[in-house]
Write a protein that holds these residues in place. Sequence first.
Motif, short mmCIF file in Angstrom:
data_model
loop_
_atom_site.label_atom_id
_atom_site.label_comp_id
_atom_site.label_asym_id
_atom_site.label_seq_id
_atom_site.Cartn_x
_atom_site.Cartn_y
_atom_site.Cartn_z
N LYS A 199 40.12 78.97 115.91
CA LYS A 199 38.63 78.97 116.67
C LYS A 199 37.85 80.16 116.42
CE LYS A 199 36.14 77.90 120.89
NZ LYS A 199 35.36 79.07 121.07
N PRO A 200 36.68 80.05 115.81
CA PRO A 200 35.78 81.20 115.55
C PRO A 200 35.32 81.86 116.80
CG PRO A 200 35.06 79.56 114.22
CD PRO A 200 35.91 78.78 115.10
N VAL A 201 35.68 83.32 116.94
CA VAL A 201 35.45 84.02 118.13
C VAL A 201 34.53 85.27 118.08
CG1 VAL A 201 37.69 83.11 119.43
CG2 VAL A 201 37.87 85.12 117.98
N ALA A 202 34.32 85.60 116.58
CA ALA A 202 33.54 86.84 116.52
C ALA A 202 33.19 86.88 114.96
CB ALA A 202 34.57 88.19 116.62
N PHE A 203 32.06 87.70 114.48
CA PHE A 203 31.80 87.62 113.55
C PHE A 203 30.89 89.24 113.12
CE2 PHE A 203 27.78 86.77 115.38
CZ PHE A 203 26.82 87.42 114.78
N LEU A 204 30.93 89.49 111.81
CA LEU A 204 30.56 91.02 111.45
C LEU A 204 29.65 90.53 110.06
CD1 LEU A 204 32.19 94.30 111.26
CD2 LEU A 204 30.66 93.52 109.38
N ALA A 205 28.18 90.80 110.34
CA ALA A 205 27.34 90.37 109.08
C ALA A 205 26.91 91.74 108.86
CB ALA A 205 26.23 89.58 109.81
N PHE A 206 26.97 91.81 107.43
CA PHE A 206 26.67 93.31 106.76
C PHE A 206 25.99 92.71 105.46
CE2 PHE A 206 30.84 91.96 105.26
CZ PHE A 206 30.74 92.28 103.71
N SER A 207 25.34 93.78 104.81
CA SER A 207 24.69 93.75 103.48
C SER A 207 25.40 95.03 102.69
CB SER A 207 23.32 93.92 103.72
OG SER A 207 22.63 92.70 104.29
N LYS A 208 25.42 94.78 101.34
CA LYS A 208 26.02 95.92 100.49
C LYS A 208 24.53 96.40 100.03
CE LYS A 208 28.41 95.54 96.46
NZ LYS A 208 29.43 95.28 95.56
N ILE A 209 24.04 97.44 99.81
CA ILE A 209 22.99 97.94 99.29
C ILE A 209 23.14 99.44 98.34
CG2 ILE A 209 21.68 97.30 101.26
CD1 ILE A 209 21.53 99.83 102.27
N PHE A 210 22.28 99.53 97.68
CA PHE A 210 22.26 100.51 96.77
C PHE A 210 21.46 101.77 97.32
CE2 PHE A 210 20.89 103.48 93.47
CZ PHE A 210 22.24 103.95 92.80
N ALA A 211 22.08 102.91 97.91
CA ALA A 211 21.32 104.09 98.56
C ALA A 211 20.53 104.81 97.33
CB ALA A 211 21.92 104.94 99.27
N LEU A 212 19.33 104.76 97.07
CA LEU A 212 18.76 105.61 95.98
C LEU A 212 18.90 106.87 95.93
CD1 LEU A 212 16.96 105.07 93.39
CD2 LEU A 212 14.79 104.94 95.00
N ALA A 213 18.46 107.65 97.24
CA ALA A 213 18.50 109.13 97.35
C ALA A 213 19.77 109.61 97.08
CB ALA A 213 18.27 109.36 98.96
N THR A 228 26.51 103.25 96.52
CA THR A 228 26.61 101.96 97.23
C THR A 228 27.09 102.07 98.76
OG1 THR A 228 27.10 100.88 94.88
CG2 THR A 228 27.44 99.78 97.06
N SER A 229 26.24 101.59 99.48
CA SER A 229 26.74 101.67 100.82
C SER A 229 26.58 100.46 101.49
CB SER A 229 25.72 102.68 101.70
OG SER A 229 24.41 102.03 101.83
N ILE A 230 27.19 99.95 102.74
CA ILE A 230 27.05 98.94 103.69
C ILE A 230 26.20 99.15 104.78
CG2 ILE A 230 28.60 97.29 104.88
CD1 ILE A 230 30.45 97.27 102.78
N PHE A 231 25.51 98.21 105.13
CA PHE A 231 24.62 98.14 106.64
C PHE A 231 25.05 96.98 107.24
CE2 PHE A 231 21.48 97.66 109.80
CZ PHE A 231 21.53 98.87 110.10
N ILE A 232 25.88 97.54 108.54
CA ILE A 232 26.17 96.44 109.46
C ILE A 232 24.96 95.84 110.27
CG2 ILE A 232 27.53 95.81 111.32
CD1 ILE A 232 29.70 98.08 110.71
N GLN A 233 24.65 94.47 109.90
CA GLN A 233 23.57 94.13 110.82
C GLN A 233 23.91 93.63 112.35
OE1 GLN A 233 21.93 90.03 110.15
NE2 GLN A 233 20.94 90.99 108.83
N ASP A 234 25.30 93.00 112.25
CA ASP A 234 25.85 92.50 113.73
C ASP A 234 27.18 92.58 113.65
OD1 ASP A 234 23.33 92.01 115.25
OD2 ASP A 234 23.01 90.33 113.84
N LEU A 235 27.77 92.95 114.76
CA LEU A 235 29.13 92.92 115.36
C LEU A 235 29.08 92.39 116.59
CD1 LEU A 235 32.26 93.20 114.95
CD2 LEU A 235 31.96 95.44 115.46
N TYR A 236 29.67 91.09 116.69
CA TYR A 236 29.74 90.39 117.89
C TYR A 236 31.23 89.88 118.25
CZ TYR A 236 28.80 87.37 121.90
OH TYR A 236 28.98 86.75 123.10
N VAL A 237 31.72 89.98 119.23
CA VAL A 237 32.74 89.47 119.88
C VAL A 237 32.74 88.65 120.95
CG1 VAL A 237 35.36 89.64 120.28
CG2 VAL A 237 34.30 91.30 118.72
#
Length: 178
Positions: A73-87, A91-100
Amino acid sequence: MTIEKSSDLAGDYEIRLADKEDAGEISRLLQELLTFYGMPLKYQRSFMSHVIENEVFQENSGLKIFIALENSKPVAFLAFSKIFALATCQTSIFIQDLYVERKARNKGIGYALMEALVKYGLENEVTQIDWTADTWNSKAINFYEHITTLQKSYKIYYRLNEERLSAFLTKQKKNFAK
């Protein structure tokens, strides 16, 4: 990518990348997240599920979601985006949401989601993972401080929300017309 875990604290659980079939459960967890933050539920779960299914799981959506299932049964999620940091030209990841969800907290599932993300990052040549935490959410801050030391930021976080997007353009036109 699937990571199966078994722990004395959490029982049997699995963490994997979500797919279209998970949209309904993600929308349920997302509604719980919005309630936790005291935000209004603007849309019915069925609408949210439809939008998530048709937007998030498009090939170029830029968003990925790890989902944690406890006893299937789903009880948690972690939403993220992989992005290119120009400066930094990295390549980096930004976590949008982590919910349990409440009944699954303090069982190691949040940590397992972070572990899955770090493994994903290393497999995908990511050099940095970033996220934010609300200053009032001491439990989240405590959780994150067990993962890494608290980073003091000298930057201020800004957001143009839905109400201010059009207002920005109207204001700019008036200011520059003078």
